[in-house]
Design an enzyme around this catalytic site. Structure first.
Site, PDB file in Angstrom:
ATOM      1  N   ARG A  62      11.578  -7.070   4.453  1.00 35.31           N
ATOM      2  CA  ARG A  62      11.921  -5.431   4.349  1.00 35.31           C
ATOM      3  C   ARG A  62      11.994  -5.010   5.772  1.00 35.31           C
ATOM      4  O   ARG A  62      12.714  -4.130   6.585  1.00 35.31           O
ATOM      5  CB  ARG A  62      10.462  -5.014   4.563  1.00 35.31           C
ATOM      6  CG  ARG A  62       9.137  -3.222   5.207  1.00 35.31           C
ATOM      7  CD  ARG A  62       8.842  -3.160   4.613  1.00 35.31           C
ATOM      8  NE  ARG A  62       7.324  -3.269   5.578  1.00 35.31           N
ATOM      9  CZ  ARG A  62       5.775  -3.201   5.603  1.00 35.31           C
ATOM     10  NH1 ARG A  62       5.749  -2.586   4.418  1.00 35.31           N
ATOM     11  NH2 ARG A  62       5.505  -3.284   6.954  1.00 35.31           N
TER      12      ARG A  62
ATOM     13  N   LYS B 168       0.568  -0.863   0.027  1.00 35.36           N
ATOM     14  CA  LYS B 168       0.204  -0.483  -0.214  1.00 35.36           C
ATOM     15  C   LYS B 168       0.934   1.065   0.084  1.00 35.36           C
ATOM     16  O   LYS B 168       0.691   1.978  -0.851  1.00 35.36           O
ATOM     17  CB  LYS B 168      -1.237   0.268   1.216  1.00 35.36           C
ATOM     18  CG  LYS B 168      -1.463  -1.001   1.319  1.00 35.36           C
ATOM     19  CD  LYS B 168      -2.889  -1.113   2.699  1.00 35.36           C
ATOM     20  CE  LYS B 168      -1.948  -0.644   3.613  1.00 35.36           C
ATOM     21  NZ  LYS B 168      -1.909  -2.982   3.995  1.00 35.36           N
TER      22      LYS B 168
ATOM     23  N   ARG C 281      -0.497  -9.619  13.523  1.00 34.40           N
ATOM     24  CA  ARG C 281      -1.090  -8.477  12.746  1.00 34.40           C
ATOM     25  C   ARG C 281      -2.305  -8.853  11.452  1.00 34.40           C
ATOM     26  O   ARG C 281      -3.082  -9.101  11.177  1.00 34.40           O
ATOM     27  CB  ARG C 281      -0.015  -7.812  11.815  1.00 34.40           C
ATOM     28  CG  ARG C 281       0.986  -6.640  12.979  1.00 34.40           C
ATOM     29  CD  ARG C 281       2.100  -5.818  12.289  1.00 34.40           C
ATOM     30  NE  ARG C 281       2.284  -5.753  10.850  1.00 34.40           N
ATOM     31  CZ  ARG C 281       3.490  -5.693  10.490  1.00 34.40           C
ATOM     32  NH1 ARG C 281       4.838  -6.445  10.819  1.00 34.40           N
ATOM     33  NH2 ARG C 281       3.563  -4.610   9.302  1.00 34.40           N
TER      34      ARG C 281
ATOM     35  N   ARG D  69      -9.533   0.665   9.539  1.00 38.92           N
ATOM     36  CA  ARG D  69      -9.470  -1.142   9.457  1.00 38.92           C
ATOM     37  C   ARG D  69      -9.997  -1.848  10.775  1.00 38.92           C
ATOM     38  O   ARG D  69      -9.516  -2.824  10.835  1.00 38.92           O
ATOM     39  CB  ARG D  69      -7.472  -1.547  10.305  1.00 38.92           C
ATOM     40  CG  ARG D  69      -6.334  -1.191   9.519  1.00 38.92           C
ATOM     41  CD  ARG D  69      -5.133  -0.758  10.520  1.00 38.92           C
ATOM     42  NE  ARG D  69      -3.483  -1.586  10.101  1.00 38.92           N
ATOM     43  CZ  ARG D  69      -3.046  -1.177   8.724  1.00 38.92           C
ATOM     44  NH1 ARG D  69      -2.775   0.045   9.293  1.00 38.92           N
ATOM     45  NH2 ARG D  69      -2.080  -2.176   9.411  1.00 38.92           N
TER      46      ARG D  69
ATOM     47  N   ARG E 141      12.073  -1.457  11.228  1.00 37.75           N
ATOM     48  CA  ARG E 141      10.858  -1.292  11.852  1.00 37.75           C
ATOM     49  C   ARG E 141      10.125  -2.796  12.742  1.00 37.75           C
ATOM     50  O   ARG E 141      10.755  -3.836  12.305  1.00 37.75           O
ATOM     51  CB  ARG E 141       9.834  -1.579  11.224  1.00 37.75           C
ATOM     52  CG  ARG E 141       9.661  -0.454  10.524  1.00 37.75           C
ATOM     53  CD  ARG E 141       7.230   0.028   9.191  1.00 37.75           C
ATOM     54  NE  ARG E 141       6.991  -0.934   9.773  1.00 37.75           N
ATOM     55  CZ  ARG E 141       5.400  -1.232   9.054  1.00 37.75           C
ATOM     56  NH1 ARG E 141       4.986  -0.601   8.117  1.00 37.75           N
ATOM     57  NH2 ARG E 141       4.680  -1.312  10.355  1.00 37.75           N
TER      58      ARG E 141
HETATM   59  P1  ADP Z   1       1.335  -2.511   8.106  1.00 36.47           P
HETATM   60  O1  ADP Z   1       0.370  -2.336   6.816  1.00 36.47           O
HETATM   61  O2  ADP Z   1       2.391  -3.213   7.329  1.00 36.47           O
HETATM   62  O3  ADP Z   1       0.793  -3.373   9.019  1.00 36.47           O
HETATM   63  P2  ADP Z   1       1.277  -0.026   9.004  1.00 36.47           P
HETATM   64  O4  ADP Z   1       2.224   1.085   8.954  1.00 36.47           O
HETATM   65  O5  ADP Z   1       0.679   0.159   7.981  1.00 36.47           O
HETATM   66  O6  ADP Z   1       1.783  -1.219   8.510  1.00 36.47           O
HETATM   67  O7  ADP Z   1       0.348   0.220  10.093  1.00 36.47           O
HETATM   68  C1  ADP Z   1       1.535  -0.737  11.766  1.00 36.47           C
HETATM   69  C2  ADP Z   1       0.560  -0.237  13.032  1.00 36.47           C
HETATM   70  O8  ADP Z   1      -0.078   0.980  12.827  1.00 36.47           O
HETATM   71  C3  ADP Z   1      -0.440  -1.300  12.936  1.00 36.47           C
HETATM   72  O9  ADP Z   1      -0.099  -3.246  12.904  1.00 36.47           O
HETATM   73  C4  ADP Z   1      -1.312  -1.139  14.031  1.00 36.47           C
HETATM   74  O10 ADP Z   1      -0.229  -0.861  15.399  1.00 36.47           O
HETATM   75  C5  ADP Z   1      -1.182   0.310  13.474  1.00 36.47           C
HETATM   76  N1  ADP Z   1      -2.183   1.365  12.619  1.00 36.47           N
HETATM   77  C6  ADP Z   1      -1.748   1.905  11.226  1.00 36.47           C
HETATM   78  N2  ADP Z   1      -3.090   1.574  11.553  1.00 36.47           N
HETATM   79  C7  ADP Z   1      -3.663   1.392  11.964  1.00 36.47           C
HETATM   80  C8  ADP Z   1      -5.672   2.017  12.018  1.00 36.47           C
HETATM   81  N3  ADP Z   1      -6.190   2.076  11.136  1.00 36.47           N
HETATM   82  N4  ADP Z   1      -6.091   1.453  13.997  1.00 36.47           N
HETATM   83  C9  ADP Z   1      -5.155   0.815  14.585  1.00 36.47           C
HETATM   84  N5  ADP Z   1      -4.239   0.821  14.951  1.00 36.47           N
HETATM   85  C10 ADP Z   1      -3.413   1.492  13.197  1.00 36.47           C
END
Ligand code: ADP
Length: 190
Positions: free
Chosen positions: A128, A14, A146, A89, A134
């Site tokens: 990654r 994404k 996750r 999410r 990360r």
């Molecule tokens: P990925 O898609 O690889 O999991 P992101 O950078 O989108 O990585 O998200 C990393 C973390 O940030 C998630 O595992 C969560 O803890 C938090 N996070 C991101 N977006 C949300 C959301 N919309 N609601 C709740 N937690 C979120």
């Protein structure tokens, strides 16, 4: 105004695709993960709160996330539109987003979802993790958590947007350029 939810499981690509598509369509890219990481780095109150969830691969609570998202949209009041990456999410987040955009006489034009098999996703995330710094990408247990969060709370959003007639699935396996082209075909229609 064109507002697009770029959707898909962790590691689907994404962020990579949003960075390319925002230029092409003159949209503001909001990645909730990036905003949280920025806050963690700068040791803000929001960052301290989010960190304990993110480190475990758990979702950050809805209220915190929704307020942050709204603030990011408000910062860009005269935008041509947004690519939402990592938001919504949960179903509550999707509902809150609909209400918020309706208040602004706007809407989500489409959810565009990157579809990638889970085995390939784990491989991409571990790769990654070697360079991204990360912590949620270096441990397979956290990665699995996750996916568990994704499967139990997030995947149902496909039904939510499908019910609105707004869901578009795109094959997320291929080269970056191939996938950008596939996404652009959908973006053009929205
Ligand atoms: P990925 O898609 O690889 O999991 P992101 O950078 O989108 O990585 O998200 C990393 C973390 O940030 C998630 O595992 C969560 O803890 C938090 N996070 C991101 N977006 C949300 C959301 N919309 N609601 C709740 N937690 C979120």
């Amino acid at each position: 105004m064109k507002n697009i939810v770029l959707f898909g499981p962790p590691g689907a690509g994404k962020g990579t695709q949003a960075t390319l598509l925002k230029e092409k369509y003159n949209l503001i890219h909001i990645s909730t993960g990036d905003v949280f990481r920025f806050n963690i780095k700068n040791e803000t109150e929001l960052g301290l709160l989010a960190k304990k969830y993110m480190d475990e691969g758990d979702l950050v609570p809805d209220e915190v996330t929704i307020n942050m998202l709204k603030a990011e949209v408000e910062k860009n009041a005269d935008a041509n539109g947004f690519i939402f990456d990592g938001f919504p999410r949960t179903e509550s987040q999707a509902e809150a987003l609909d209400v918020f955009l309706t208040e602004k006489e706007a809407q989500i034009n489409g959810m565009v979802a990157l579809e990638v098999p889970e085995d390939l996703l784990v491989e991409r995330l571990l790769e990654r993790g070697k360079t991204s710094g990360r912590t949620d990408d270096t441990d397979e247990g956290k990665i699995r958590n996750r996916f568990n969060e994704y499967n139990t709370k997030t995947a149902i959003l496909k039904d939510y947007y499908q019910a609105q007639g707004n869901y578009y699935g795109v094959n997320g396996v291929g080269s970056i350029e191939e996938i950008t082209n596939r996404l652009a075909e959908v973006f053009d229609k929205l």
